[in-house]
Enzyme design. Structure first.
Site, short mmCIF file in Angstrom:
data_model
loop_
_atom_site.label_atom_id
_atom_site.label_comp_id
_atom_site.label_asym_id
_atom_site.label_seq_id
_atom_site.Cartn_x
_atom_site.Cartn_y
_atom_site.Cartn_z
N ARG A 156 103.94 30.46 53.30
CA ARG A 156 102.99 30.39 54.42
C ARG A 156 101.82 29.46 54.09
NH1 ARG A 156 99.51 35.96 54.02
NH2 ARG A 156 100.10 36.50 51.91
N SER A 207 96.42 35.41 57.80
CA SER A 207 97.77 35.66 57.30
C SER A 207 98.66 34.43 57.42
CB SER A 207 98.42 36.81 58.09
OG SER A 207 97.73 38.02 57.84
N GLU A 239 101.15 38.09 72.30
CA GLU A 239 102.10 37.04 71.91
C GLU A 239 102.84 36.45 73.10
OE1 GLU A 239 101.97 40.09 70.56
OE2 GLU A 239 101.20 39.73 68.54
N PHE A 251 106.92 39.11 65.73
CA PHE A 251 106.19 38.90 66.99
C PHE A 251 106.41 37.50 67.54
CE2 PHE A 251 103.25 41.66 64.29
CZ PHE A 251 103.97 42.80 64.58
N HIS A 261 105.93 35.94 57.30
CA HIS A 261 106.24 37.34 57.01
C HIS A 261 107.64 37.72 57.49
CE1 HIS A 261 102.02 37.15 56.23
NE2 HIS A 261 101.90 38.42 55.93
N ARG A 298 105.80 35.70 53.25
CA ARG A 298 104.54 36.19 52.73
C ARG A 298 104.39 36.08 51.21
NH1 ARG A 298 103.00 41.97 51.34
NH2 ARG A 298 100.73 41.92 51.19
#
Lengths: 281, 324
Positions: B20, B47, B68, B93, B119, B177
Site C-alpha cells: 500500500r 491506511s 463507498e 469496500f 488490505h 496491508r
C-alpha cells in the site's frame, strides 16, 4: 422554439413518440415518461446550454444525467427531436442491435447519453462527480439531474445528498419527479417518503417546490429560479409534482402504466388525445 | 539434499515494506506528473497511504466519507470532463460493497476509473473475516472491460499505480496491508497484461500473484534443493491474462501450480485452468483458500493456517509433478 404554444406542440409529439415506442416493442415505461414530457422538453429546448456536436467530456456546456433510466422513451424522444440522432431511430427502441437500449447507456454510443442508468439510485453521485470536475476545470456551466421519487428509497441517494451539501456542490440542480407512484403502488403504500422537502432541507439543500410539473410555463419558471440559486454554496433540488401518465387520460393518476405498454386499441386512444404536430418518426 | 540444485537467479529483499505504501508513492508521483489525476477516499486516507497526495494537492483530493457507493458514482462522474479518478479504500469496500455501482456506472459506462484496493485477503490480519475479502478478484474479473491487477511488492505496486493512469479504461488494482519483501526492480516499467518470468525451470511451473510471488520464489529455492527445477511466473495482471506465457511454460514443464491470496473459486487459478483447458490441458494444483472465510490472527499465522505460504507451494508442486 421560444413560445409555450410551440413547445406544447413539441410536448404533444414527444407523448406520441413515447406511446409508439413502447407499443411497438410491447415493453417499456410510458407512465413516468409521459409525466416528464414537459420537464424534458423545457430542459432540452430552452434551458440546457449545449454544443452542437455531442462530446462525452461535455466541457464548457451544461450536462444532464437521467438517474431513473427506465423513463428512456421520453429521453430518447427529446434527444432525437433535439438533433442528437435521427428520430427514425426511435423505431429501434428496445430492439436487438439498437443504440436505444431498454435503459440508457453509453455502451452503444448513443449521442446525448453520458452514463448508463437503470439500476436505481446512482445518478446523483455521478452528477456530483461531473459537477466537481466542472469546478476543477473552472467551467461555469451547470449539471442537471433527474430522479424518481420512489428512487429515493435507494440509500446511495442519501450518501450523495449528504455529500453535495457538505461539500458545497452548488453547480448542481437535481430534480425529483414527484409523482407519488412506483411499480407496486403509490409511494405512500410502498414506503412512505415522509416530508421530502424537510428531508432535503435537513441535509442542507436549497429546496424549490413546483406543484404544476406538467405546465410548461411553471416548469420553465422553476428551472429559471433554480439556476438563479446556483453558485451560492448549496446544491439545489426541485421537487416537481407531476402526474404519471400525463396527457393520456386512462394512464393518469395511477401506477398501473408504470411499466406496461398499451395495446393497439389503447394506443389509438392515446394518439387521438395527442394529435401529430411535428411529424411521426 | 543440499547441493543437488542448479544455480538460480537470486532476488534480494531490499527491506520489508507494505504494498500500500507503493500505491501511495505512485499516487504521489502521479500527482506531480499528471494534472488530470484526482484521488478519492472513503475515510481511510492514512491506511491507503494517500496523505502525500492529499497534502500536496488538496484541490484534487476528495474526502468522500464512509460512503463507498457514492464514491464510485462520483468517480464515474468525474471522468466526464477528463479527470482520471483513483478511488481508495479497503478491497472489501472497493468491490463487494459497491459491485452494482462499479458494474453500471463504471464498467458498463466505460469510465476511466482506477479502483485501488488495499488490505486485500487474509494478510489484513486481526480485523478478521468481515474485512478479509477473498472474492474480489473473481468479482472484478467477471466485469466486461475491467482490467484486474494484483501486485507483489512495493516497487511493483508503485510502478503499476503510475502505469494504470495511462491506460484508458477501468482498472482494479489490488494490494495489501502487511510489510512484505521488496524484491522487484526500483523504477521498473510496468506492462499491463505481461507476465514476468522470475525463474527459469523445467519440472513445474509456479504461477503466482500478489503476496504469493515472494513465497513462490522461496518455494522454488526449497524445490531446487530437492532437485526440482521450478519455473516461477509473476502474474501481476489477472485480466487480461498473459495466456501465451502460461501456455508456453506449461508446454515446457508439463504441470502447474497457481498461488494466490484468494478463494480458489474465481481467482487466478481458475483463469489459468481455463486457459490450459482451452489451449494445453495440464495437471494443475491450487494454492488458494478453499471456499472459506478468514478469521482473526497475524498475517503469518493466517497464511500458514490457510495454506498460502512457500511450504504449501512446495507441497502442491511435488503433488502435481506426481500427476504428470
Amino acid at each position: 422554439m421560444s413560445t409555450s404554444s410551440n413547445l406544447q406542440d413539441f410536448v404533444t409529439q414527444v407523448r406520441r413518440d413515447i406511446l409508439r415506442q413502447v407499443h411497438k416493442v410491447n415493453s417499456g415505461h410510458p407512465g413516468g415518461s409521459l409525466g416528464c414530457a414537459e420537464f424534458f422538453s423545457v430542459l432540452f429546448k430552452e434551458v440546457l446550454e449545449t454544443k452542437d456536436e455531442f462530446n462525452m467530456n461535455g466541457e464548457d456546456e451544461d450536462l444532464f444525467f437521467l438517474s431513473n433510466g427506465h423513463i428512456s422513451p421520453v429521453y430518447y424522444s427529446v434527444l432525437a427531436r433535439s438533433g442528437y440522432f435521427p428520430f427514425e431511430e426511435l423505431n429501434t427502441f428496445r430492439h436487438i442491435n439498437s443504440r436505444l437500449q431498454g435503459h440508457p447507456t453509453t455502451h452503444e454510443g448513443l449521442p446525448g447519453v453520458r452514463i448508463a442508468s437503470g439500476s436505481l439510485g446512482q445518478g446523483m453521485s455521478v452528477a456530483i462527480g461531473a459537477a466537481l470536475t466542472k469546478k476543477l476545470n473552472k467551467d461555469k456551466h451547470l449539471v442537471y439531474s433527474l430522479h424518481g421519487d420512489g428512487e429515493l428509497q435507494e440509500g446511495q441517494n442519501w450518501e450523495a445528498i449528504m455529500y453535495a451539501s457538505g461539500k458545497k456542490v452548488d453547480n448542481l440542480i437535481a430534480t425529483v419527479d414527484y409523482n407519488g407512484q412506483q411499480i407496486d403502488g403509490s409511494t405512500d403504500d410502498v414506503l412512505p417518503m415522509g416530508d421530502l422537502k424537510a428531508k432535503f432541507e435537513a441535509f442542507g439543500w436549497l429546496v424549490l417546490e413546483e406543484d404544476k410539473g406538467n405546465d410548461i410555463d411553471a416548469v420553465r419558471n422553476i428551472l429559471k429560479e433554480a439556476k438563479s440559486k446556483t453558485g451560492q454554496g448549496q446544491p439545489v433540488v426541485i421537487l416537481l409534482k407531476t402526474v404519471m401518465g400525463n396527457g393520456v387520460d386512462f394512464m393518469m393518476h395511477t401506477h398501473a402504466w408504470h411499466g406496461k405498454a398499451p395495446n393497439d386499441e389503447q394506443l389509438e386512444i392515446g394518439l387521438n388525445q395527442n394529435p401529430e404536430t411535428l411529424g411521426d418518426y | 539434499m543440499k547441493g543437488l540444485g542448479r544455480p538460480m537467479k537470486t532476488y534480494e529483499n531490499t527491506g520489508n515494506i507494505d504494498t500500500r505504501s507503493g500505491f501511495g508513492a505512485g499516487l504521489e508521483e502521479l500527482g506531480n506528473s499528471n494534472p488530470d489525476v484526482v484521488a478519492l477516499c472513503a475515510d481511510l486516507t492514512g491506511s491507503l497511504k494517500m496523505d502525500a497526495f492529499k497534502n500536496q494537492h488538496p484541490d484534487r483530493f476528495f474526502q468522500i466519507g464512509i460512503a463507498e457507493a457514492n464514491m464510485m458514482g462520483i468517480a464515474a462522474g468525474m471522468t466526464i470532463g477528463g479527470k482520471i479518478p483513483f478511488t481508495g479504500t479497503f478491497a472489501n469496500f472497493s468491490t463487494g460493497r459497491v459491485y452494482d455501482q462499479i458494474r453500471q456506472s463504471i464498467a458498463y459506462s466505460g469510465k476511466n476509473v482506477k479502483i485501488c484496493a488495499s488490505h486485500a485477503g487474509l494478510t489484513l490480519g486481526e480485523d478478521g473475516a468481515t474485512h478479509q475479502i477473498l472474492e474480489d478478484l473473481g468479482l472484478m474479473k467477471m466485469l466486461p472491460g475491467m482490467t484486474v491487477i494484483n501486485t507483489c511488492d512495493f516497487n511493483q505496486t508503485k510502478a503499476a499505480t503510475i502505469a494504470i493512469a495511462d491506460h484508458d479504461g477501468p482498472v482494479y488494482l489490488r494490494f495489501g496491508r502487511p510489510k512484505v519483501a521488496n524484491f522487484t526492480p526500483e523504477n521498473q516499467s510496468f506492462e499491463i497484461g505481461k507476465a514476468v518470468k522470475l525463474q527459469e525451470g523445467k519440472d513445474v511451473t509456479i504461477v503466482a500473484t500478489g503476496h504469493l510471488v515472494w513465497e513462490a520464489l522461496e518455494a522454488a529455492k526449497t524445490l531446487n534443493e530437492k532437485g526440482i527445477s521450478a519455473e516461477v511466473i509473476n502474474i501481476h495482471t489477472i485480466k487480461p491474462l498473459d495466456e501465451e506465457a502460461i501456455v508456453t511454460s506449461a508446454k515446457k514443464t508439463g504441470c502447474m501450480v497457481t498461488a494466490e491470496e484468494h478463494n480458489f473459486l474465481g481467482g487466478l487459478g481458475e483463469s489459468v485452468a481455463r486457459t490450459l483447458a482451452q489451449h494445453h490441458p495440464t495437471p494443475q494444483e491450487f494454492v488458494a483458500t478453499q471456499d472459506t472465510f478468514g478469521e482473526s490472527g497475524t498475517p503469518a499465522q493466517l497464511m500458514e493456517k490457510y495454506g498460502l505460504n512457500s511450504a504449501a507451494i512446495v507441497e502442491k508442486a511435488e503433488k502435481v509433478i506426481g500427476r504428470k
